[in-house]
Design an enzyme around this catalytic site. Sequence first.
Site, PDB file in Angstrom:
ATOM      1  N   CYS A  12       0.860  -1.168   0.000  1.00 22.67           N
ATOM      2  CA  CYS A  12       0.000   0.000   0.000  1.00 22.67           C
ATOM      3  C   CYS A  12       0.907   1.233   0.000  1.00 22.67           C
ATOM      4  CB  CYS A  12      -0.907  -0.001   1.233  1.00 22.67           C
ATOM      5  SG  CYS A  12      -0.021   0.090   2.809  1.00 22.67           S
ATOM      6  N   HIS A  74       2.994   2.386  10.529  1.00 26.70           N
ATOM      7  CA  HIS A  74       1.941   2.145  11.516  1.00 26.70           C
ATOM      8  C   HIS A  74       1.727   3.314  12.470  1.00 26.70           C
ATOM      9  CE1 HIS A  74       3.710  -1.794  10.415  1.00 26.70           C
ATOM     10  NE2 HIS A  74       2.477  -2.223  10.458  1.00 26.70           N
ATOM     11  N   CYS A  96       2.228   6.652   8.045  1.00 27.46           N
ATOM     12  CA  CYS A  96       1.291   6.793   6.926  1.00 27.46           C
ATOM     13  C   CYS A  96       0.372   7.989   7.175  1.00 27.46           C
ATOM     14  CB  CYS A  96       0.467   5.514   6.790  1.00 27.46           C
ATOM     15  SG  CYS A  96      -0.847   5.634   5.565  1.00 27.46           S
ATOM     16  N   HIS A 128      -1.197  -4.648  18.254  1.00 26.50           N
ATOM     17  CA  HIS A 128      -0.742  -4.302  16.903  1.00 26.50           C
ATOM     18  C   HIS A 128      -0.127  -2.907  16.942  1.00 26.50           C
ATOM     19  CE1 HIS A 128      -1.009  -3.033  12.683  1.00 26.50           C
ATOM     20  NE2 HIS A 128      -1.059  -4.314  12.365  1.00 26.50           N
ATOM     21  N   GLU A 130      -0.157  -0.305  14.993  1.00 30.69           N
ATOM     22  CA  GLU A 130      -1.051   0.836  14.730  1.00 30.69           C
ATOM     23  C   GLU A 130      -1.987   1.085  15.906  1.00 30.69           C
ATOM     24  OE1 GLU A 130      -4.852   2.030  12.024  1.00 30.69           O
ATOM     25  OE2 GLU A 130      -3.352   0.759  11.056  1.00 30.69           O
ATOM     26  N   THR A 166      -6.922   0.837  10.567  1.00 28.84           N
ATOM     27  CA  THR A 166      -7.106   1.121   9.134  1.00 28.84           C
ATOM     28  C   THR A 166      -7.091  -0.121   8.256  1.00 28.84           C
ATOM     29  OG1 THR A 166      -4.724   1.496   8.811  1.00 28.84           O
ATOM     30  CG2 THR A 166      -6.088   3.422   9.348  1.00 28.84           C
ATOM     31  N   CYS A 203      -8.824   2.061   5.730  1.00 32.59           N
ATOM     32  CA  CYS A 203      -8.186   2.591   4.526  1.00 32.59           C
ATOM     33  C   CYS A 203      -8.799   1.915   3.302  1.00 32.59           C
ATOM     34  CB  CYS A 203      -6.683   2.333   4.573  1.00 32.59           C
ATOM     35  SG  CYS A 203      -5.819   2.832   3.068  1.00 32.59           S
ATOM     36  N   SER A 232      -1.452  -9.647   9.770  1.00 33.66           N
ATOM     37  CA  SER A 232      -2.882  -9.880   9.991  1.00 33.66           C
ATOM     38  C   SER A 232      -3.665  -9.555   8.724  1.00 33.66           C
ATOM     39  CB  SER A 232      -3.389  -9.049  11.177  1.00 33.66           C
ATOM     40  OG  SER A 232      -3.115  -7.676  11.004  1.00 33.66           O
ATOM     41  N   ASN A 233      -3.199  -8.542   7.999  1.00 29.90           N
ATOM     42  CA  ASN A 233      -3.826  -8.192   6.721  1.00 29.90           C
ATOM     43  C   ASN A 233      -3.682  -9.345   5.730  1.00 29.90           C
ATOM     44  OD1 ASN A 233      -2.735  -6.866   3.815  1.00 29.90           O
ATOM     45  ND2 ASN A 233      -4.746  -6.163   4.488  1.00 29.90           N
TER      46      ASN A 233
END
Length: 298
Positions: A12, A74, A96, A128, A130, A166, A203, A232-233
């Site tokens: 991303c 993050h 980001c 996490h 973030e 996000t 996001c 995790s994404n």
Amino acid sequence: MEITIDKNSGYCFGVEFAIKMAEDEMETSDKLYCLGDIVHNDMEVKRLSAKGLEVIDREALRELSNCKVLIRAHGEPPETYKTAIENNIELIDASCPVVLKLQHRVKTSFDKMQREDGQIVIYGKKGHAEVIGLTGQTLEKAIVVMEDKDLDKIDFEKPVTLFSQTTKSTKGFYSLKEKIEQRILAAKGSLEEVDFTANDSICRQVSNREPQLNRFSKENDIIIFVSGKKSSNGRALYEVCKSQNDRSYFVENEDEIDPNWFKSNDRVGICGATSTPMWLMEQVKDFLTAMASDKAVV
């Protein structure tokens, strides 16, 4: 065998930006530290480590001084910036922009909830990177919710403001939103605007990959999903592929590929997470091309 890489897969914007900042900085700096893995992909972390990027944790940060430290995409809590000032650390901030905007929104909402005796709830994975940055905007008072059992942490008699990490699933966010509404209604007998505010802070560059992967998975006979095991994404997007194509396989690199998965006339689709570098997917494609030419596929 026909092999195609999904053009929508790969980094991303936030991750790509952070890696570019790290590489640019290492061209002129003898040493660059990174607070946590720059991306949840061991192959990329090893590549950047060979260039001089040293990963540290928050405990190690407190022991450093007079050096440069990269903040990854993050984002970080206010405490990190305070430590940097106290220890004369120069921060290379690659947070980001989407995450920074969300941090500001969470901080503003938290201040409002403090005045109204309300609660900030974050849909995300506890621990996490973030989420740590987001809860840091709330003096660690935000309630992190991932599963139904976590809802018991919320006082539904008080106002609730909901945000999301996000990179979480849009479907999961709206399912959680509905459950919170039902709990408030059960607790108070009504649901007023002041009782609950839901902010879809996912996001879209990430969430849009779900419908894209749905299509890609159907278009191919077999899917090779390339991702780091810590992502995790990656796990969430792999499940999207698996739901559409039973012949979907999760691999970290080409070493984990089994030739027995393939047939000679297969259409093979290669895709990955927002933390998967394009060079790694191309490496997997080269491996499969060589495997097919060696007639290892029957």
